[in-house]
Design an enzyme around this catalytic site. Structure first.
Site, PDB file in Angstrom:
ATOM      1  N   ARG A 221     -52.438  49.964 -17.635  1.00  0.00           N
ATOM      2  CA  ARG A 221     -53.460  50.639 -18.473  1.00  0.00           C
ATOM      3  C   ARG A 221     -53.949  49.794 -19.650  1.00  0.00           C
ATOM      4  O   ARG A 221     -54.484  50.311 -20.617  1.00  0.00           O
ATOM      5  CB  ARG A 221     -52.953  51.999 -18.976  1.00  0.00           C
ATOM      6  CG  ARG A 221     -52.615  52.937 -17.848  1.00  0.00           C
ATOM      7  CD  ARG A 221     -52.863  54.382 -18.195  1.00  0.00           C
ATOM      8  NE  ARG A 221     -52.778  55.182 -17.001  1.00  0.00           N
ATOM      9  CZ  ARG A 221     -51.657  55.643 -16.464  1.00  0.00           C
ATOM     10  NH1 ARG A 221     -50.507  55.402 -17.054  1.00  0.00           N
ATOM     11  NH2 ARG A 221     -51.686  56.353 -15.377  1.00  0.00           N
TER      12      ARG A 221
ATOM     13  N   LYS B  83     -67.110  41.642 -21.927  1.00  0.00           N
ATOM     14  CA  LYS B  83     -67.561  42.125 -20.615  1.00  0.00           C
ATOM     15  C   LYS B  83     -66.649  41.507 -19.569  1.00  0.00           C
ATOM     16  O   LYS B  83     -66.491  40.283 -19.527  1.00  0.00           O
ATOM     17  CB  LYS B  83     -68.998  41.692 -20.352  1.00  0.00           C
ATOM     18  CG  LYS B  83     -70.029  42.631 -20.920  1.00  0.00           C
ATOM     19  CD  LYS B  83     -71.406  42.297 -20.379  1.00  0.00           C
ATOM     20  CE  LYS B  83     -72.446  43.204 -20.998  1.00  0.00           C
ATOM     21  NZ  LYS B  83     -73.813  42.810 -20.616  1.00  0.00           N
TER      22      LYS B  83
ATOM     23  N   GLU C 161     -78.299  29.746 -20.944  1.00  0.00           N
ATOM     24  CA  GLU C 161     -77.864  30.830 -21.837  1.00  0.00           C
ATOM     25  C   GLU C 161     -78.134  30.457 -23.303  1.00  0.00           C
ATOM     26  O   GLU C 161     -78.468  31.312 -24.115  1.00  0.00           O
ATOM     27  CB  GLU C 161     -76.376  31.149 -21.639  1.00  0.00           C
ATOM     28  CG  GLU C 161     -75.990  31.633 -20.241  1.00  0.00           C
ATOM     29  CD  GLU C 161     -76.361  33.089 -19.942  1.00  0.00           C
ATOM     30  OE1 GLU C 161     -77.079  33.715 -20.748  1.00  0.00           O
ATOM     31  OE2 GLU C 161     -75.944  33.582 -18.877  1.00  0.00           O
TER      32      GLU C 161
ATOM     33  N   LYS D 278     -74.266  35.875 -30.956  1.00  0.00           N
ATOM     34  CA  LYS D 278     -73.697  36.877 -30.059  1.00  0.00           C
ATOM     35  C   LYS D 278     -72.752  37.821 -30.788  1.00  0.00           C
ATOM     36  O   LYS D 278     -72.799  39.030 -30.579  1.00  0.00           O
ATOM     37  CB  LYS D 278     -72.979  36.215 -28.878  1.00  0.00           C
ATOM     38  CG  LYS D 278     -72.435  37.263 -27.918  1.00  0.00           C
ATOM     39  CD  LYS D 278     -72.255  36.788 -26.516  1.00  0.00           C
ATOM     40  CE  LYS D 278     -71.903  37.975 -25.617  1.00  0.00           C
ATOM     41  NZ  LYS D 278     -71.649  37.589 -24.245  1.00  0.00           N
TER      42      LYS D 278
ATOM     43  N   GLU E 179     -73.467  47.964 -25.169  1.00  0.00           N
ATOM     44  CA  GLU E 179     -74.822  47.790 -24.635  1.00  0.00           C
ATOM     45  C   GLU E 179     -75.615  49.088 -24.542  1.00  0.00           C
ATOM     46  O   GLU E 179     -76.195  49.430 -23.519  1.00  0.00           O
ATOM     47  CB  GLU E 179     -74.744  47.117 -23.248  1.00  0.00           C
ATOM     48  CG  GLU E 179     -76.041  46.431 -22.889  1.00  0.00           C
ATOM     49  CD  GLU E 179     -75.935  45.531 -21.663  1.00  0.00           C
ATOM     50  OE1 GLU E 179     -75.175  44.546 -21.735  1.00  0.00           O
ATOM     51  OE2 GLU E 179     -76.591  45.821 -20.675  1.00  0.00           O
TER      52      GLU E 179
ATOM     53  N   ARG F 264     -77.592  44.992 -27.478  1.00  0.00           N
ATOM     54  CA  ARG F 264     -76.879  44.012 -26.648  1.00  0.00           C
ATOM     55  C   ARG F 264     -77.640  43.711 -25.353  1.00  0.00           C
ATOM     56  O   ARG F 264     -77.530  42.622 -24.800  1.00  0.00           O
ATOM     57  CB  ARG F 264     -75.452  44.503 -26.340  1.00  0.00           C
ATOM     58  CG  ARG F 264     -74.671  43.500 -25.536  1.00  0.00           C
ATOM     59  CD  ARG F 264     -73.194  43.832 -25.405  1.00  0.00           C
ATOM     60  NE  ARG F 264     -72.515  42.771 -24.677  1.00  0.00           N
ATOM     61  CZ  ARG F 264     -71.219  42.611 -24.612  1.00  0.00           C
ATOM     62  NH1 ARG F 264     -70.430  43.449 -25.222  1.00  0.00           N
ATOM     63  NH2 ARG F 264     -70.693  41.619 -23.929  1.00  0.00           N
TER      64      ARG F 264
ATOM     65  N   ASN G  39     -79.568  40.168 -21.868  1.00  0.00           N
ATOM     66  CA  ASN G  39     -79.838  40.105 -20.429  1.00  0.00           C
ATOM     67  C   ASN G  39     -81.183  39.474 -20.103  1.00  0.00           C
ATOM     68  O   ASN G  39     -81.649  39.569 -18.962  1.00  0.00           O
ATOM     69  CB  ASN G  39     -79.808  41.521 -19.832  1.00  0.00           C
ATOM     70  CG  ASN G  39     -78.403  42.054 -19.776  1.00  0.00           C
ATOM     71  OD1 ASN G  39     -77.506  41.368 -19.341  1.00  0.00           O
ATOM     72  ND2 ASN G  39     -78.214  43.275 -20.233  1.00  0.00           N
TER      73      ASN G  39
ATOM     74  N   HIS H 227     -81.823  37.925 -16.707  1.00  0.00           N
ATOM     75  CA  HIS H 227     -80.711  38.244 -15.815  1.00  0.00           C
ATOM     76  C   HIS H 227     -81.101  39.217 -14.701  1.00  0.00           C
ATOM     77  O   HIS H 227     -80.500  39.199 -13.629  1.00  0.00           O
ATOM     78  CB  HIS H 227     -79.522  38.803 -16.608  1.00  0.00           C
ATOM     79  CG  HIS H 227     -78.782  37.744 -17.389  1.00  0.00           C
ATOM     80  ND1 HIS H 227     -79.385  36.972 -18.359  1.00  0.00           N
ATOM     81  CD2 HIS H 227     -77.489  37.308 -17.319  1.00  0.00           C
ATOM     82  CE1 HIS H 227     -78.502  36.120 -18.861  1.00  0.00           C
ATOM     83  NE2 HIS H 227     -77.343  36.307 -18.247  1.00  0.00           N
TER      84      HIS H 227
ATOM     85  N   HIS I 271     -80.007  37.704 -11.396  1.00  0.00           N
ATOM     86  CA  HIS I 271     -78.955  38.284 -10.552  1.00  0.00           C
ATOM     87  C   HIS I 271     -79.472  38.497  -9.131  1.00  0.00           C
ATOM     88  O   HIS I 271     -78.729  38.332  -8.153  1.00  0.00           O
ATOM     89  CB  HIS I 271     -78.474  39.619 -11.136  1.00  0.00           C
ATOM     90  CG  HIS I 271     -77.567  39.452 -12.335  1.00  0.00           C
ATOM     91  ND1 HIS I 271     -77.205  40.507 -13.136  1.00  0.00           N
ATOM     92  CD2 HIS I 271     -76.953  38.362 -12.850  1.00  0.00           C
ATOM     93  CE1 HIS I 271     -76.404  40.059 -14.108  1.00  0.00           C
ATOM     94  NE2 HIS I 271     -76.242  38.766 -13.945  1.00  0.00           N
TER      95      HIS I 271
ATOM     96  N   HIS J 199     -75.019  30.440 -12.026  1.00  0.00           N
ATOM     97  CA  HIS J 199     -75.551  31.555 -12.809  1.00  0.00           C
ATOM     98  C   HIS J 199     -76.682  31.099 -13.744  1.00  0.00           C
ATOM     99  O   HIS J 199     -77.757  31.700 -13.784  1.00  0.00           O
ATOM    100  CB  HIS J 199     -74.414  32.208 -13.600  1.00  0.00           C
ATOM    101  CG  HIS J 199     -74.853  33.326 -14.485  1.00  0.00           C
ATOM    102  ND1 HIS J 199     -75.445  34.466 -13.996  1.00  0.00           N
ATOM    103  CD2 HIS J 199     -74.810  33.470 -15.844  1.00  0.00           C
ATOM    104  CE1 HIS J 199     -75.749  35.271 -15.010  1.00  0.00           C
ATOM    105  NE2 HIS J 199     -75.369  34.686 -16.140  1.00  0.00           N
TER     106      HIS J 199
HETATM  107  N1  GLY Z   1     -73.673  38.052 -21.182  1.00  0.00           N
HETATM  108  C1  GLY Z   1     -74.311  39.165 -21.771  1.00  0.00           C
HETATM  109  C2  GLY Z   1     -73.413  40.002 -22.605  1.00  0.00           C
HETATM  110  O1  GLY Z   1     -72.284  39.630 -22.859  1.00  0.00           O
HETATM  111  O2  GLY Z   1     -73.808  41.061 -23.031  1.00  0.00           O
END
Ligand code: GLY
Length: 360
Positions: free
Chosen positions: A120, A142, A184, A226, A236, A240, A244, A247, A251, A264
């Site tokens: 957990r 994430k 990025e 960040k 998010e 946040r 993206n 992305h 993706h 990526h």
């Molecule tokens: N890579 C995008 C984020 O961490 O929100």
């Protein structure tokens, strides 16, 4: 060494950044002598960096086990995660263990996800070894794995206890991975910081040559941008999502091409062009700004066109599975100028298709 902080109340944590910092005293904080930990890494890094990191962990008095996974995005699966969980159980790690991710985004995401569910939830530390993970993936909590139908579709938010960014590790990074990370970096500049974008235009050569001063400024800048966003919007809900940029389209390319066939950052680079073109077609982004973005990506050597065998229409089903979709509507992060981006709902599908066709 410099320290930044991700401010999240009781879950706040430091990001330590510098050259050769892996050998510094107390670098593995909050681990203490006698603590048990599991190093998670991949086969490539097992040959390059693992022994050095293990040496310093042992020197710090940490009791350390290790698991070595296969290298590549195609291994970011539930299957590999189960290998981590099994190793923890076999070696009888309890709730007081710490997972240490030594690797790029794949290892960080896998180890973080395993840490979030093992008994957990246990502590984990990120030691990112690629530019992409040093500027982005290792910060912000994430974690997760891919599904055949969508990237990062299974996962959790689970913050690390510490992020250790040793810039020296980039020396062993293949060049295509270095420039993949630059996608990025440019993303941050486009969405948040016009001056940083100008600085990147002026200092590109130094960065790509891994000049200490330039690389150190670049990584610190991205981590600072960040961590501010994460502190404001950990899960998010709004801000946040700006991270993206590119992305949603990117993706789609990664999944369509098969995980691991496009890096990526390469897919994100094309995605940034598509997002910028969408914004230009909608009349939000000036043509001159679009050209500056395109030029910078090209100067780095990043791709600006998607896979030849991928039709514009085939992007849409993947984009519909994006995590930002609400009530069946694609939501897109679009740059409105260099240094500013917004999230848009209900963008006309024909505009999206035209923007994709431009970059095919
Ligand atoms: N890579 C995008 C984020 O961490 O929100």
């Amino acid at each position: 060494m410099e320290r930044l902080k991700v401010v999240l109340g009781a879950r706040s944590y430091p990001i330590s950044i510098g050259f050769d910092i892996i050998q510094e005293d107390n670098i593995f904080w909050p681990l203490k002598p006698g603590n048990l930990a599991m190093l998670v890494t991949n086969k490539t890094l097992a040959n390059l960096l693992k022994d050095r990191v293990l040496f310093h962990l042992r020197k710090s008095g940490i009791k350390i086990d290790q698991i070595i996974l296969s290298d590549g995005e195609q291994y970011k699966t539930l299957n590999e995660m189960e290998l981590i969980l099994s190793a923890l159980l076999e070696k009888q790690h309890g709730r007081d263990t710490t997972l240490i991710a030594l690797g790029g985004g794949v290892i960080g995401d896998l180890a973080g996800f395993a840490a979030s569910i093992y008994q957990r939830g246990v502590r984990f530390i990120q030691i990112p070894t690629t530019l992409l993970s040093q500027v982005d993936a290792a910060v912000g909590g994430k974690t997760g794995v891919n599904h055949l139908l969508g990237k990062n579709m299974i996962g959790s938010f689970w913050q690390p206890s510490s992020v250790i960014i040793d810039i020296h590790f980039l020396k062993s990074l293949p060049y295509n991975e270095l420039i993949s990370g630059m996608a990025e970096v440019i993303k941050y500049a486009i969405i948040l910081d016009q001056q940083f974008f100008c600085w990147l235009e002026d200092n590109l050569k130094e960065i790509l040559l891994l000049d200490h001063q330039a690389m150190s400024y670049c990584i610190k800048k991205c981590c600072a941008l960040k961590s501010q966003l994460i502190s404001l919007d950990e899960r998010e809900k709004n801000l946040r999502a700006l991270l993206n940029l590119g992305h949603t389209y990117g993706h789609a390319i990664e999944v369509h091409a098969g995980y691991g066939n496009w890096l990526h950052g390469e897919a994100v680079s094309v995605g940034i062009v598509m997002a910028a073109r969408t914004s230009e077609l909608l009349g939000y982004l000036k043509k001159s700004d679009f050209r500056r973005i395109l030029t910078l990506l090209k100067r780095i050597g990043l791709p600006v066109k998607g896979p030849k065998n991928m039709s514009a229409a085939s992007y849409i089903p993947y984009m519909m599975r994006d995590k930002k979709v609400i009530s069946g509507e694609i939501r897109l992060v679009l740059p409105v100028s260099i240094g500013k981006a917004k999230i848009y709902n209900n963008v006309d599908k024909n505009i999206i298709l035209s923007a994709i066709k431009y970059s095919q």
